[in-house]
Design a protein around this motif. Structure first.
Motif, PDB file in Angstrom:
ATOM      1  N   VAL A 136       4.283  37.335  24.239  1.00 58.78           N
ATOM      2  CA  VAL A 136       4.751  37.589  25.498  1.00 58.78           C
ATOM      3  C   VAL A 136       4.656  39.355  26.094  1.00 58.78           C
ATOM      4  O   VAL A 136       4.263  39.668  27.216  1.00 58.78           O
ATOM      5  N   PRO A 137       5.283  40.214  25.232  1.00 57.38           N
ATOM      6  CA  PRO A 137       5.474  41.348  25.789  1.00 57.38           C
ATOM      7  C   PRO A 137       4.008  42.096  25.851  1.00 57.38           C
ATOM      8  O   PRO A 137       3.532  42.749  26.839  1.00 57.38           O
ATOM      9  N   ALA A 138       2.804  41.615  25.057  1.00 49.85           N
ATOM     10  CA  ALA A 138       1.498  42.127  25.118  1.00 49.85           C
ATOM     11  C   ALA A 138       0.986  41.566  26.526  1.00 49.85           C
ATOM     12  O   ALA A 138       0.276  42.444  27.201  1.00 49.85           O
ATOM     13  N   LEU A 139       0.954  40.475  26.659  1.00 49.44           N
ATOM     14  CA  LEU A 139       0.674  39.859  27.573  1.00 49.44           C
ATOM     15  C   LEU A 139       1.195  40.341  28.955  1.00 49.44           C
ATOM     16  O   LEU A 139       0.606  40.480  30.122  1.00 49.44           O
ATOM     17  N   ALA A 140       2.541  40.538  29.238  1.00 50.21           N
ATOM     18  CA  ALA A 140       3.071  41.075  30.151  1.00 50.21           C
ATOM     19  C   ALA A 140       2.896  42.496  30.388  1.00 50.21           C
ATOM     20  O   ALA A 140       2.374  42.931  31.724  1.00 50.21           O
ATOM     21  N   GLU A 141       2.513  43.116  29.408  1.00 55.56           N
ATOM     22  CA  GLU A 141       2.023  44.708  29.677  1.00 55.56           C
ATOM     23  C   GLU A 141       0.630  44.499  30.255  1.00 55.56           C
ATOM     24  O   GLU A 141       0.353  45.139  31.416  1.00 55.56           O
ATOM     25  N   LEU A 142      -0.423  43.697  29.964  1.00 55.41           N
ATOM     26  CA  LEU A 142      -1.607  43.438  30.737  1.00 55.41           C
ATOM     27  C   LEU A 142      -1.347  43.097  32.052  1.00 55.41           C
ATOM     28  O   LEU A 142      -2.037  43.202  33.022  1.00 55.41           O
ATOM     29  N   ALA A 143      -0.544  41.977  32.152  1.00 54.64           N
ATOM     30  CA  ALA A 143      -0.306  41.410  33.413  1.00 54.64           C
ATOM     31  C   ALA A 143       0.206  42.347  34.583  1.00 54.64           C
ATOM     32  O   ALA A 143      -0.168  42.159  35.749  1.00 54.64           O
ATOM     33  N   MET A 144       0.967  43.409  34.026  1.00 53.94           N
ATOM     34  CA  MET A 144       1.383  44.605  34.833  1.00 53.94           C
ATOM     35  C   MET A 144       0.306  45.488  35.184  1.00 53.94           C
ATOM     36  O   MET A 144       0.445  46.475  36.253  1.00 53.94           O
ATOM     37  N   GLY A 145      -1.027  45.217  34.641  1.00 57.67           N
ATOM     38  CA  GLY A 145      -2.082  46.400  35.202  1.00 57.67           C
ATOM     39  C   GLY A 145      -2.262  47.408  34.247  1.00 57.67           C
ATOM     40  O   GLY A 145      -2.727  48.316  34.620  1.00 57.67           O
ATOM     41  N   ALA A 146      -1.760  47.322  33.021  1.00 61.15           N
ATOM     42  CA  ALA A 146      -2.198  48.269  32.216  1.00 61.15           C
ATOM     43  C   ALA A 146      -3.527  48.657  31.825  1.00 61.15           C
ATOM     44  O   ALA A 146      -3.663  49.782  31.412  1.00 61.15           O
ATOM     45  N   LEU A 147      -4.386  47.764  31.835  1.00 56.24           N
ATOM     46  CA  LEU A 147      -5.649  47.794  31.855  1.00 56.24           C
ATOM     47  C   LEU A 147      -6.419  47.759  33.337  1.00 56.24           C
ATOM     48  O   LEU A 147      -6.044  48.771  34.195  1.00 56.24           O
ATOM     49  N   THR A 148      -6.776  46.758  33.487  1.00 56.79           N
ATOM     50  CA  THR A 148      -7.501  46.303  34.810  1.00 56.79           C
ATOM     51  C   THR A 148      -7.184  45.199  35.244  1.00 56.79           C
ATOM     52  O   THR A 148      -6.628  44.117  34.481  1.00 56.79           O
ATOM     53  N   TRP A 149      -7.916  44.659  36.445  1.00 57.45           N
ATOM     54  CA  TRP A 149      -7.490  43.247  37.114  1.00 57.45           C
ATOM     55  C   TRP A 149      -8.057  42.099  36.249  1.00 57.45           C
ATOM     56  O   TRP A 149      -7.475  41.112  36.255  1.00 57.45           O
ATOM     57  N   VAL A 150      -9.162  42.408  35.464  1.00 55.19           N
ATOM     58  CA  VAL A 150      -9.671  41.374  34.917  1.00 55.19           C
ATOM     59  C   VAL A 150      -8.823  40.961  33.782  1.00 55.19           C
ATOM     60  O   VAL A 150      -8.614  39.685  33.234  1.00 55.19           O
ATOM     61  N   GLU A 151      -8.364  42.130  32.995  1.00 58.91           N
ATOM     62  CA  GLU A 151      -7.490  41.695  31.835  1.00 58.91           C
ATOM     63  C   GLU A 151      -5.942  40.932  32.431  1.00 58.91           C
ATOM     64  O   GLU A 151      -5.595  40.095  31.691  1.00 58.91           O
ATOM     65  N   GLN A 152      -5.714  41.606  33.709  1.00 62.49           N
ATOM     66  CA  GLN A 152      -4.545  40.780  34.247  1.00 62.49           C
ATOM     67  C   GLN A 152      -4.616  39.619  34.434  1.00 62.49           C
ATOM     68  O   GLN A 152      -3.495  38.935  34.236  1.00 62.49           O
ATOM     69  N   ARG A 153      -5.846  38.932  34.932  1.00 57.90           N
ATOM     70  CA  ARG A 153      -6.072  37.708  35.360  1.00 57.90           C
ATOM     71  C   ARG A 153      -5.874  36.817  34.126  1.00 57.90           C
ATOM     72  O   ARG A 153      -5.198  35.683  34.185  1.00 57.90           O
ATOM     73  N   VAL A 154      -6.361  36.888  33.036  1.00 59.81           N
ATOM     74  CA  VAL A 154      -6.284  36.176  31.675  1.00 59.81           C
ATOM     75  C   VAL A 154      -4.993  36.240  31.321  1.00 59.81           C
ATOM     76  O   VAL A 154      -4.347  35.389  30.701  1.00 59.81           O
ATOM     77  N   ALA A 155      -4.223  37.326  31.346  1.00 56.03           N
ATOM     78  CA  ALA A 155      -2.707  37.258  30.919  1.00 56.03           C
ATOM     79  C   ALA A 155      -1.901  36.731  31.618  1.00 56.03           C
ATOM     80  O   ALA A 155      -1.159  35.964  31.045  1.00 56.03           O
ATOM     81  N   VAL A 156      -2.001  36.595  33.068  1.00 59.29           N
ATOM     82  CA  VAL A 156      -1.235  35.704  33.754  1.00 59.29           C
ATOM     83  C   VAL A 156      -1.528  34.169  33.422  1.00 59.29           C
ATOM     84  O   VAL A 156      -0.500  33.454  33.588  1.00 59.29           O
ATOM     85  N   ARG A 157      -3.032  33.864  33.262  1.00 57.60           N
ATOM     86  CA  ARG A 157      -3.165  32.556  33.135  1.00 57.60           C
ATOM     87  C   ARG A 157      -2.399  32.119  31.645  1.00 57.60           C
ATOM     88  O   ARG A 157      -1.856  30.995  31.519  1.00 57.60           O
ATOM     89  N   CYS A 158      -2.337  32.963  30.731  1.00 56.64           N
ATOM     90  CA  CYS A 158      -1.788  32.736  29.147  1.00 56.64           C
ATOM     91  C   CYS A 158      -0.290  32.512  29.601  1.00 56.64           C
ATOM     92  O   CYS A 158       0.348  31.689  29.020  1.00 56.64           O
ATOM     93  N   LEU A 159       0.369  33.426  30.318  1.00 56.38           N
ATOM     94  CA  LEU A 159       1.867  33.382  30.734  1.00 56.38           C
ATOM     95  C   LEU A 159       2.161  32.039  31.338  1.00 56.38           C
ATOM     96  O   LEU A 159       3.347  31.535  31.121  1.00 56.38           O
TER      97      LEU A 159
END
Length: 609
Positions: free
Chosen positions: A135-158
């Protein structure tokens, strides 16, 4: 396996091996999952780093394909694939040097995607991922730590982790609620800012490769729009999991957030999600939610529009309106709008999986009527209630009428309808509408095909009179009667006229959906016109016969217009263009007469897109 869609599936290669080879291969993958996060090139040379990262990416892509083909299989989960992917995400977040080397930039995206595939259907896999701090790793991606493509799959998993009772507490404790609200509102704008709104030479290469395997052009932008819609819809799914629990409703039911939900509909590129409407329906389950929604007039109005549209989730809007009317705490606030909209649906014989929903709607409209509500109601509400009450009474009376009497009244309605046609042909549109109203009063309730024709003819009169609201009402009532064999005769005219009426009202989404359904219906049944010569009985050209190419031209024109107005990135493009113009004005003021220079940060305008 013959049922596997991936020809070189790692899992199938193991499972269909002899026992001795199976054990060695399973041991190999177990070691591989342990070594992947810590693997390093044999030397520090650029060639060695590139070769190592390319080999690693090839393996991870193979694991991704396997996860997509067999998301429920336990073997790789038992061998440690989830822990391995979580460690790879953390490595991408914590080690920017490693991330920038070779093909490593792809790794966090595929790792999060693999997590999402394995946690999609099996709760124990999700619990396993949570134990390893997914969850912390995915939340960090979902917050836009990298780019929108990683954000998309992170939100999907969450969204998957939030859907299970055992893993929801970990998601709720990770600050995901506010994050999901921010992504739902700003996700499409972020995708436009980071990709769509950039010129091709400024778009990140690995984004383009993920979207279309390195190709460029319209296909990439179309895929980007689809992914942006998914990013928004998956964040709404996360919020839906929170909304099922009443203790989180107060945080979700903020007026500034609620008013945006009807506009979050997924677009044409993502019709499989109820998006904002689904979240509104979940909120309406709770009394607190109904009070909050009833206080937002624009939401109630949007629900009324969806309830009378070709939206696949029409039944959700109907449910919301019925629940709002049945709750005393919200009834008075929605009464005037909801009654008028639902009155057009009282003869619906089916809606989704619901059977005879019209009867339920009629009962709600006619039961628990309060005198003060009727005294305060405007003439449209009173007329709607009277029409529904009269319809119910006529249905009871006709049950006891002889067949000969019904035929007599049907003939009388035909005479009035023909008089209306004559007035329409003579240019007396208002007189024609009046005659069609008389015909509806006389026409038997059982003569549904005749009533569809009269309603469609009167709707055409209202369109010409500029009364779009009444045209929507008549066409919706006609569509409610178009079921079974009657459907293909009456629905095309109704859909096209309602699409035009919604266009007049400025409701682009509703107009677009009706136009698209009409286009599909009219092209498939053009040879089955309700009248043999291709003309409606009102004297106007039939939409299901006659000059089909002319009809297709106007349909295509309306569809193009509404697609531009409902484009997912329309608002983001408008803001970007305004900011670009402001920057140019500032540069002109600061540079004096040097007005010919182009800004280095110029963003593509909406027209160019």
């Amino acid at each position: 396996s013959s049922s596997c869609s991936y020809p070189d599936c790692f899992l199938c290669a193991i499972k269909f091996s002899p026992p001795d080879i199976y054990a060695r291969q399973a041991s190999f993958f177990s070691e591989l999952f342990k070594e992947l996060p810590s693997s390093s090139p044999s030397s520090s040379s650029a060639d060695a780093i590139a070769a190592s990262s390319k080999q690693q990416l090839s393996i991870i892509r193979g694991l991704w394909s396997t996860a997509m083909a067999h998301p429920d299989d336990p073997l790789f989960v038992q061998l440690g694939i989830l822990e391995s992917m979580i460690h790879l995400i953390y490595k991408g977040l914590r080690d920017p040097v490693w991330l920038s080397q070779g093909e490593n930039v792809f790794v966090p995206y595929y790792a999060a995607h693999i997590l999402g595939s394995y946690t999609m259907n099996v709760e124990r896999y999700a619990a396993h991922a949570v134990r390893y701090r997914a969850v912390p790793a995915l939340a960090e991606l979902a917050m836009g730590a990298l780019t929108w493509v990683e954000q998309r799959v992170a939100v999907r998993c969450l969204s998957h982790l939030a859907s299970y009772d055992s893993t929801f507490p970990a998601v709720s404790a990770g600050g995901v609620l506010r994050l999901a609200m921010a992504v739902a509102r700003g996700g499409p704008g972020l995708v436009y800012e980071q990709f769509v709104g950039k010129t091709v030479d400024r778009q990140l290469g690995y984004h383009k490769e993920l979207l279309a395997r390195g190709s460029s052009g319209e296909g990439v932008e179309r895929k980007a729009e689809e992914w942006a819609s998914q990013l928004q819809c998956w964040s709404l799914q996360v919020l839906n999991c929170f909304a099922l629990r009443e203790e989180f409703l107060l945080a979700i039911c903020r007026p500034e957030f609620l008013v945006d939900l009807p506009g979050m509909w997924g677009g044409l590129v993502n019709g499989s999600s109820p998006a904002g409407l689904g979240l509104l329906r979940t909120i309406c389950y709770h009394k607190l939610g109904r009070i909050a929604i009833a206080s937002c007039g624009s939401i109630v109005e949007a629900l009324c529009n969806v309830a009378r549209s070709s939206d696949d989730w029409q039944f959700m809007a109907v449910d919301c309106l019925l629940w709002l009317l049945q709750d005393p705490s919200s009834r008075s606030k929605v009464y005037s709008k909801a009654v008028v909209a639902l009155a057009d649906l009282v003869e619906l014989s089916s809606l989704g999986e619901q059977k005879k929903p019209g009867e339920s709607i009629m009962d709600v409209l006619l039961s628990h009527q309060k005198q003060d509500e009727l005294l305060e109601a405007d003439e449209n509400v009173l007329a709607a209630i009277e029409d529904v009450a009269r319809l119910k009474k006529r249905i009871k009376i006709e049950r006891h009428l002889a067949r000969e009497d019904i035929k007599i009244t049907q003939a009388a309605a035909l005479v009035l309808r023909l008089e209306g046609n004559a007035r329409f042909s003579a240019g007396d549109v208002r007189g024609a509408a009046a005659k069609y109203s008389e015909a509806l009063e006389v026409c038997p309730i059982k003569a549904k095909k005749d009533r569809v024709v009269i309603l469609n003819n009167r709707a055409q009169c209202y369109l010409l009179m500029g009364d779009a609201e009444r045209a929507v009402s008549d066409t919706t009532r006609a569509l409610s009667l178009c079921r079974g064999k009657r459907r293909r005769h009456g629905m095309t005219s109704s859909l096209w006229r309602r699409a035009q009426a919604y266009d007049m009202m400025g409701l682009a989404k509703e107009s677009l959906l009706d136009a698209l359904v009409f286009g599909c219906s009219s092209s498939s049944i053009s040879s089955c016109s309700a009248s043999s010569d291709g003309w409606d009985e009102s004297g106007s050209r039939s939409s299901s016969g006659g000059n089909q190419s002319g009809v297709n031209f106007y349909v295509a024109k309306l569809v193009r217009k509404q697609m531009q107005r409902t484009w997912l990135f329309r608002e983001a493009a408008r803001k970007s263009e305004m900011e670009s113009n402001e920057r140019e004005e500032d540069e002109e003021q600061s540079s004096g007469d040097e007005s010919g220079d182009e800004s280095e940060w110029e963003t593509a305008s909406e027209s160019e897109m």
